[in-house]
Write a protein that holds these residues in place. Structure first.
Motif, PDB file in Angstrom:
ATOM      1  N   SER A 295       0.764  -0.655   0.245  1.00  0.00           N
ATOM      2  CA  SER A 295       0.328  -0.004   0.037  1.00  0.00           C
ATOM      3  C   SER A 295       1.044   0.734   0.331  1.00  0.00           C
ATOM      4  O   SER A 295       1.671   1.132   0.151  1.00  0.00           O
ATOM      5  N   LEU A 296       0.100   2.626  -0.322  1.00  0.00           N
ATOM      6  CA  LEU A 296       1.206   3.545  -0.503  1.00  0.00           C
ATOM      7  C   LEU A 296       1.792   3.627   0.920  1.00  0.00           C
ATOM      8  O   LEU A 296       1.243   3.478   1.904  1.00  0.00           O
ATOM      9  N   GLY A 297       3.125   4.255   1.022  1.00  0.00           N
ATOM     10  CA  GLY A 297       4.174   3.972   2.033  1.00  0.00           C
ATOM     11  C   GLY A 297       4.326   3.526   2.478  1.00  0.00           C
ATOM     12  O   GLY A 297       5.360   3.674   3.842  1.00  0.00           O
ATOM     13  N   GLU A 298       4.597   2.686   1.945  1.00  0.00           N
ATOM     14  CA  GLU A 298       5.699   1.113   2.066  1.00  0.00           C
ATOM     15  C   GLU A 298       5.880   0.844   0.862  1.00  0.00           C
ATOM     16  O   GLU A 298       5.713   0.378   0.291  1.00  0.00           O
ATOM     17  N   TYR A 299       7.739   0.687   1.460  1.00  0.00           N
ATOM     18  CA  TYR A 299       8.697   1.158   0.795  1.00  0.00           C
ATOM     19  C   TYR A 299       9.700  -0.262   0.822  1.00  0.00           C
ATOM     20  O   TYR A 299       9.810  -0.436   2.379  1.00  0.00           O
ATOM     21  N   PHE A 300      10.544  -0.737   0.510  1.00  0.00           N
ATOM     22  CA  PHE A 300      11.542  -1.408   0.298  1.00  0.00           C
ATOM     23  C   PHE A 300      12.856  -0.033  -0.125  1.00  0.00           C
ATOM     24  O   PHE A 300      12.897   1.225  -0.756  1.00  0.00           O
ATOM     25  N   PHE A 301      14.158   0.056   0.229  1.00  0.00           N
ATOM     26  CA  PHE A 301      15.482   0.745  -0.177  1.00  0.00           C
ATOM     27  C   PHE A 301      16.499  -0.518  -0.592  1.00  0.00           C
ATOM     28  O   PHE A 301      16.994  -1.177   0.052  1.00  0.00           O
ATOM     29  N   ILE A 302      17.214   0.640  -1.754  1.00  0.00           N
ATOM     30  CA  ILE A 302      18.600  -0.137  -2.364  1.00  0.00           C
ATOM     31  C   ILE A 302      19.044   0.886  -1.473  1.00  0.00           C
ATOM     32  O   ILE A 302      19.162   1.540  -1.017  1.00  0.00           O
ATOM     33  N   VAL A 303      20.570  -0.253  -0.748  1.00  0.00           N
ATOM     34  CA  VAL A 303      21.463   0.636  -0.228  1.00  0.00           C
ATOM     35  C   VAL A 303      22.592  -0.024  -0.754  1.00  0.00           C
ATOM     36  O   VAL A 303      23.064  -0.862  -1.069  1.00  0.00           O
ATOM     37  N   ASP A 304      23.415   0.751  -1.548  1.00  0.00           N
ATOM     38  CA  ASP A 304      24.916   0.526  -2.100  1.00  0.00           C
ATOM     39  C   ASP A 304      26.158   1.040  -1.074  1.00  0.00           C
ATOM     40  O   ASP A 304      25.723   2.340  -0.510  1.00  0.00           O
TER      41      ASP A 304
END
Lengths: 277, 277
Positions: B232-241
């Motif tokens: 749903s809106l407001g739920e994210y995953f992050f890509i971290v380098d």
């Protein structure tokens, strides 16, 4: 008051724009850049554009354009549920083809695979175009994926209801203004504050230090997103959404501290958020 | 060893893939999902796909697909300068039309506005298709925007060199593998580590706390980006380098600490980065 929106009529952006004014004041534009440009040139008072979808993420054409000029602000936000309908003629027996915008076809992929595994799909310019085409060509026995509104507009029947794969599919729309500090009171009290932020150069752990300015003050970030600065790889700006409480003064202090750290912020508005059910 | 890539031949992805093997081992695929699927099904040993462009940002078709399955890893990265050329027949006097992929037309917009303000532009499926079409239709007096390689392949002349608006236009390509821990030594020593990360629920300032795990240890984040979880809106995953130094043990400690905070991480590889000049 003229309100521009990403057309055509009966698009999801049209539905969002319809919540702030009636149809006689709405002006359709063929693309997001054209709509924003009309606002920059003061041909309209507000521009309504999609900003983020729960499946697809940010709409870069909107976000990047707003960042790369500095004359536009957010007067309000509308969150719309995106529900797709299968539309056709009443009592249609055999559907020979299904037409829609590529994004609507993608959002209904599981429904189509289960119920119409062998029916050809055709990508067209908009869901509105698909509905209009189906209405005007009853002899072709085709169906369209489009909104509830399109069903009413073109006298089509809903053959299958809410066929989008994800029940929580929502899109955020921003109502943009060229007047700093203007908010749309009809959408409620200001609930969110959005900042554009660039980080200080050559400061190790810069993002962590900048986020500390918010964390120490218990300011809640509802979203942070990076977008390329369009200079070279590895250089980004950040879009930060802050939840507004009784903390306006604290947010101001955090922004001042970020500037002292040599970060740059641009406040594009404290605005109300209206969620349509 | 078979290496799949986003085709067609002579595309920028082809150029990136050519740096790791010779042409006889390269297999073109018509889209990013098809290319990644071939790797998942072990039809190829590596898949080369674009990940991020300095102007356009992340290539969501690649990043989201890699996140939403958990069988693929990064064996190496290739950074390619994106240089567009105006190609046509030798001594062409009047150009009646310019063909290219929409992205190449967009990347050369200022050049086109200055030098060909009244020439019709036509969007076609790929820069390779544009070059081939121009080569096969000399009587139409049209030109293509495509790569150096395409000029050689189709016997066209470079009418204007390096016409892309931004001199620093670069694209990152990942060489993907289905074998955990595999790296492409021909690209150099591992220099970067990429994690997918989801944040602990209901932890105020979660992103700040998770970044603290890296900052305390002086682990340098070269990039952080959020993408929607498609829930749903407001739920994210992050890509971290993360930049790899002599800090592999510290990175492992940071990851363990993030897991203790109830965040989730997935390490998709420590890999070499080769920058092509």
């Amino acid at each position: 008051m003229k309100v521009g929106y990403l057309g055509p009529k009966n698009s999801f952006t049209f539905q969002a724009a319809s919540t702030i004014t009636d149809e006689t004041e709405l002006v359709a534009y063929p693309s997001i850049p054209f709509c924003i440009q009309a606002l920059e040139e003061h041909q309209i008072s507000f521009a309504v554009v999609p900003i983020e979808n729960s499946l697809e993420g940010s709409v870069h054409a909107s976000v990047d354009r707003i960042f790369h000029q500095d004359k536009l602000f957010v007067a309000g936000e509308i969150v719309l549920p995106i529900r797709q309908q299968l539309l056709g003629h009443p009592d249609e027996q055999t559907i020979t083809k299904i037409l829609s915008h590529p994004q609507a076809l993608a959002q209904s992929q599981r429904f189509l695979e289960t119920n119409f595994p062998n029916t050809p799909l055709e990508a067209v310019a908009s869901t509105t175009f698909a509905a209009e085409y189906v209405a005007n060509h009853p002899e072709e026995h085709c169906a369209a994926i489009a909104s509830n509104k399109a069903a009413g507009e073109y006298g089509l029947e809903i053959l299958a209801k809410d066929i989008q794969d994800n029940a929580l599919n929502q899109t955020r729309f921003w109502v943009l203004t060229a007047t700093k500090g203007e908010t749309l009171d009809s959408l409620g009290k200001p609930a969110r504050n959005t900042l554009f932020m660039t980080l200080p150069d050559n400061l190790p752990g810069a993002l962590h230090k900048v986020l500390s300015c918010f964390a120490w003050r218990n300011i809640d970030l509802s979203k942070i997103e990076s977008r390329p600065l369009k200079t070279s790889l590895g250089e980004y700006f950040f879009i930060v959404d802050l939840t507004l409480d009784d903390n306006q003064a604290l947010i101001q202090n955090a922004i001042e501290e970020i500037e002292l750290l040599k970060g740059h912020t641009r406040n594009i508005g404290s605005y109300p958020v209206k969620i349509i059910q």
